[in-house]
Every structure is written in C-alpha cells, then in structure tokens.
Enzyme design. Structure first.
Site, PDB file in Angstrom:
ATOM      1  N   GLU A  16       0.936  -1.039   0.290  1.00 17.97           N
ATOM      2  CA  GLU A  16      -0.007   0.334  -0.081  1.00 17.97           C
ATOM      3  C   GLU A  16       0.806   1.256  -0.190  1.00 17.97           C
ATOM      4  O   GLU A  16       0.412   2.806   0.276  1.00 17.97           O
ATOM      5  CB  GLU A  16      -0.796   0.420   0.958  1.00 17.97           C
ATOM      6  CG  GLU A  16      -1.815  -1.530   1.104  1.00 17.97           C
ATOM      7  CD  GLU A  16      -2.991  -1.308   2.389  1.00 17.97           C
ATOM      8  OE1 GLU A  16      -3.102  -0.214   2.372  1.00 17.97           O
ATOM      9  OE2 GLU A  16      -2.385  -2.498   2.984  1.00 17.97           O
ATOM     10  N   VAL A 184     -12.573 -14.676  -0.339  1.00 19.86           N
ATOM     11  CA  VAL A 184     -10.948 -14.707   0.068  1.00 19.86           C
ATOM     12  C   VAL A 184      -9.867 -13.613   0.884  1.00 19.86           C
ATOM     13  O   VAL A 184      -9.872 -12.815  -0.094  1.00 19.86           O
ATOM     14  CB  VAL A 184     -10.875 -15.449  -0.769  1.00 19.86           C
ATOM     15  CG1 VAL A 184      -9.330 -16.230  -0.244  1.00 19.86           C
ATOM     16  CG2 VAL A 184     -11.396 -16.648  -1.107  1.00 19.86           C
ATOM     17  N   LYS A 185      -9.668 -13.486   1.817  1.00 21.04           N
ATOM     18  CA  LYS A 185      -8.891 -12.219   2.291  1.00 21.04           C
ATOM     19  C   LYS A 185      -7.160 -12.747   2.898  1.00 21.04           C
ATOM     20  O   LYS A 185      -8.094 -13.256   3.857  1.00 21.04           O
ATOM     21  CB  LYS A 185      -9.080 -11.388   3.417  1.00 21.04           C
ATOM     22  CG  LYS A 185     -10.456 -10.663   3.322  1.00 21.04           C
ATOM     23  CD  LYS A 185     -10.871 -10.155   4.002  1.00 21.04           C
ATOM     24  CE  LYS A 185     -12.779  -9.558   3.188  1.00 21.04           C
ATOM     25  NZ  LYS A 185     -12.994  -8.650   4.732  1.00 21.04           N
ATOM     26  N   SER A 191      -6.787  -2.137   2.665  1.00 19.23           N
ATOM     27  CA  SER A 191      -6.617  -1.748   1.781  1.00 19.23           C
ATOM     28  C   SER A 191      -7.503  -2.808  -0.321  1.00 19.23           C
ATOM     29  O   SER A 191      -7.127  -2.198  -1.180  1.00 19.23           O
ATOM     30  CB  SER A 191      -5.840  -1.075   0.627  1.00 19.23           C
ATOM     31  OG  SER A 191      -5.745   0.288   1.810  1.00 19.23           O
ATOM     32  N   SER A 192      -7.532  -4.005   0.724  1.00 17.44           N
ATOM     33  CA  SER A 192      -8.731  -4.715  -0.610  1.00 17.44           C
ATOM     34  C   SER A 192      -7.757  -5.332  -1.375  1.00 17.44           C
ATOM     35  O   SER A 192      -8.062  -5.889  -2.437  1.00 17.44           O
ATOM     36  CB  SER A 192     -10.020  -4.812  -1.163  1.00 17.44           C
ATOM     37  OG  SER A 192     -11.114  -4.008  -0.881  1.00 17.44           O
ATOM     38  N   ASN A 225     -25.435 -10.616   0.717  1.00 16.94           N
ATOM     39  CA  ASN A 225     -25.600  -9.928  -0.419  1.00 16.94           C
ATOM     40  C   ASN A 225     -25.951  -8.520   0.243  1.00 16.94           C
ATOM     41  O   ASN A 225     -26.690  -8.521   1.152  1.00 16.94           O
ATOM     42  CB  ASN A 225     -27.061  -9.747  -0.718  1.00 16.94           C
ATOM     43  CG  ASN A 225     -27.763  -9.327  -2.456  1.00 16.94           C
ATOM     44  OD1 ASN A 225     -26.559  -8.098  -2.624  1.00 16.94           O
ATOM     45  ND2 ASN A 225     -28.815  -9.194  -2.640  1.00 16.94           N
ATOM     46  N   ALA A 226     -25.479  -7.486   0.954  1.00 16.22           N
ATOM     47  CA  ALA A 226     -25.024  -7.073   2.052  1.00 16.22           C
ATOM     48  C   ALA A 226     -25.335  -5.032   1.067  1.00 16.22           C
ATOM     49  O   ALA A 226     -24.118  -4.818   0.470  1.00 16.22           O
ATOM     50  CB  ALA A 226     -24.678  -7.051   2.793  1.00 16.22           C
ATOM     51  N   GLU A 228     -22.299  -1.747   2.363  1.00 17.01           N
ATOM     52  CA  GLU A 228     -21.557  -1.300   3.080  1.00 17.01           C
ATOM     53  C   GLU A 228     -21.237  -0.656   3.831  1.00 17.01           C
ATOM     54  O   GLU A 228     -21.588   1.160   2.501  1.00 17.01           O
ATOM     55  CB  GLU A 228     -20.255  -1.474   1.767  1.00 17.01           C
ATOM     56  CG  GLU A 228     -20.077  -2.985   1.356  1.00 17.01           C
ATOM     57  CD  GLU A 228     -18.292  -3.486   0.707  1.00 17.01           C
ATOM     58  OE1 GLU A 228     -17.489  -2.223   0.589  1.00 17.01           O
ATOM     59  OE2 GLU A 228     -18.832  -3.498  -0.519  1.00 17.01           O
ATOM     60  N   SER A 326     -10.913   9.434   0.421  1.00 17.27           N
ATOM     61  CA  SER A 326     -11.579   8.741   1.255  1.00 17.27           C
ATOM     62  C   SER A 326     -12.350   8.962   2.062  1.00 17.27           C
ATOM     63  O   SER A 326     -12.767   9.892   3.102  1.00 17.27           O
ATOM     64  CB  SER A 326     -10.328   8.409   2.148  1.00 17.27           C
ATOM     65  OG  SER A 326      -8.600   8.053   1.125  1.00 17.27           O
TER      66      SER A 326
END
Length: 355
Positions: A16, A184-185, A191-192, A225-226, A228, A326
């Site tokens: 990042e 999957v993380k 920061s994704s 299904n949300a 954010e 941001s």
C-alpha cells in the site's frame, strides 16, 4: 504561540506504498502550517528512511525519493548522548513534538512501527502497538469481536502449511462450513489488496493461492448480499463516531483499484438507513474501537444484509486512507469536522495520549 514540530512519516515496504503517498500529499496540503512546522520523512519500498523537503506533488508521484536529502540523519532511538530528532548537516537538531504516521498495511499499521515510536518516547498519531496489531490481523480481530459480542458473518481460515499439505482436504473443509460466494482475504493486509470473491471451487483455489502471496494465513468469509456501511471514530478515552456513510461499489466489491485509482464507486453520506440502524452502527463502531484498545482514529466497516436487514461488523482499519476521495475525512466533514480541523484533533489526541 510556538509552532509544534510534526513529522509526517510515509511510504513503507507494504503493498500500500502508493496509497500512503496519496494520503500524505493530501495531509501535507491541508495541515495548518501556521500552527506546525511540517517535516516529511519517507520510507522507500526497500525500507530506507530518508528526509524529504519539498511539495506534496513530489510525494504523491514518488519523485521525493530522488529529491531526498540523504545527509540528514533521522534518529528516533535515544542512544547515549545522541539527540532524538532530525540532525542536519550543520549540526542543527530539530526535535519532533509529534510523529504522524501515514503508513497503511504491514510495517506501518500493524504495530511494528508503533513499537519504534514507543521507544522514541515521542507522541504519535493513532493506535498503539496492541490495537494496531489486532486491528491489522483480520483473524485475531474477528476473535476479539466475537468475545465482545459483535455480530459477524460466518468465517473460517486456512494456513499456507495446511493448504500445501493437503489442498483438497482444506477446500472440502471450507466448503463444508461456508456457501458460495466466499470472500478470500489475506489475514494481514489492508485496502482490499489480495482479496477476491469466489463463486466456485476453481475460483476459491485461485483466490487462496493469490492471498497466500501476501500472508501465511487466509481468512474465508461467507459472502452476503449486503450494503457496505462505514463509520469514522475519533478519540482516546472519550470516543465519538461520525455519521455513517455507504459505499456503492462499481464492481462486485469495493476493491483496491476502485478505492485509490479510478474512484468509480459512489457513496452516500449520510447512509440512507433508519435512525435506529445509524445509532446502532455508530455504537458498535465505538465498542469495536474500545474493544481493541484503540486510540486516535479508526474506520469501522459494516455489512447490512439487503434481504434480512441484519448488520454485521466487517473490520476495523486503524490507519484509514486519507486521500481526497477517502471515506474517513469525508464522513467527519459531513459530521461537522473539517479536514484541517480533523488533523488538528488527531495531533491533540496524540499529545493527550502521552500525558
């Protein structure tokens, strides 16, 4: 009134790095230079610390590396009779009143550099060692949130050792606990970066292998299904939460490219939710922040299930992005705290935390 010496510390070895440059350029542009003498210390991608004196554009575009003054000694560790601060060629020493890390991801948001700051005995902006390391580690943080009693989506995890030992067994285990889609993380990244959405076994395998490039542990989350929803928190002992905002991703989810490059996603501030949900989310954000022993600032992210209306905490970011797009500063601006005043407040909180 004497100006405070504030050191913005940016760059770093994480993936990042470029996000940090953008955040720092924005802070440098907006910080009140009538109140502060601003010093900028950059960390290269290979970990070298260098003093840079110049404009924010050269920070943002990375040219600061070539323009840095390599003859200025950066001394943050009290050793013998050496002065702690910046030592210039003429022998002048500038002591720092506050360190302001603008370092996202590993080596900057995970408690490592916060440990160095503790040794320096200089007040610094943001969370301490414990909160930073817990907040950065998605797996440990989920366990802390569970202990607090905050609602979360179902999750499991795997490790590089376990996955390499028996890939099929690990995939079977994940599929027995979660339904597709599965997020999957990497356990330790922000920061994704390295995050993917798997809708079948092939994508799950690919996503895990990708995430393992960044960390030895991978968190698997039940996809929902949300909507954010995000909240900014600010404070030390007395903690306040901003008005919540809603991210509307341009893709399946709010990824790195959308956050920091093309900005194609849109957002609503305030989020279009009921007053009850707004208050509930703000309160949970404060609970999460206090639960990890947060100080200074964090952004807390939530999911609101589109079908059931349930609210789940997703994660906490102890050094959220500070770029001009941001959410953290934008949510405070909508709550009545302007960008430059937000910077002032963070510096005040850093000093108060050391009293």
């Amino acid at each position: 009134m004497k100006k405070l010496n504030v050191a913005l510390i940016f760059g770093g070895k994480s993936g990042e790095h470029e996000v940090s440059l953008s955040s720092t350029a924005s802070i440098y542009k907006h910080i009140d230079k009538d109140k502060y003498n601003v010093f900028t210390i950059g960390i290269t991608k290979d970990g070298r610390w260098m003093y840079y004196e110049g404009n924010e554009e050269n920070i943002k575009n990375g040219e600061w590396v070539n323009l840095a003054n390599k003859n200025v000694e950066i001394n943050l560790v009290p050793v013998g009779n050496r002065e702690v601060g910046l030592v210039f060629e003429d022998g002048r020493v500038e002591k720092m009143d506050v360190l302001f890390p603008v370092l996202h991801g590993p080596y900057g948001e995970d408690g490592t550099i916060q440990g160095l700051f503790e040794i320096s005995q200089i007040p610094y902006v943001g969370c301490g060692v414990l909160a930073s390391s817990v907040g950065m580690d998605k797996l440990v943080c989920k366990k802390v949130f569970s202990q607090i009693g905050l609602p979360q989506v179902d999750y499991t995890y795997t490790t590089k050792w376990s996955f390499n030992k028996n890939e099929d067994q690990e995939l079977n285990s994940i599929e027995s606990k979660l339904k597709y889609p599965i997020f999957v993380k990497p356990a330790n990244l922000g920061s994704s970066v390295g995050i993917s959405k798997a809708c079948n076994r092939e994508e799950l395998l690919k996503g895990i292998n990708e995430a393992l490039q960044f960390d030895s542990r991978v968190v698997l989350e039940q996809g929902v299904n949300a909507r954010e929803i995000e909240v900014a928190v600010l404070g030390n002992d007395e903690v306040k939460a901003s008005i919540a905002g809603e991210i509307k991703p341009a893709k399946d989810f709010y990824d790195y490219e959308d956050k920091y490059i093309n900005g194609a996603s849109t957002y609503d501030i305030p989020a279009n939710i009921s007053d009850e949900d707004m208050e509930n989310i703000r309160q949970m954000a404060i609970e999460a922040f206090k639960g990890i022993d947060g100080k200074g600032l964090s952004r807390v992210d939530f999911f609101k299930d589109k079908e059931t209306g349930e609210i789940f905490i997703n994660e906490i970011n102890t050094l959220p992005g500070f770029t001009n797009i941001s959410m953290y500063p934008k949510m405070w601006e909508a709550t009545g705290l302007e960008y430059s005043n937000l910077i002032d407040r963070l510096i005040d909180l850093a000093i108060d935390a050391k009293k």
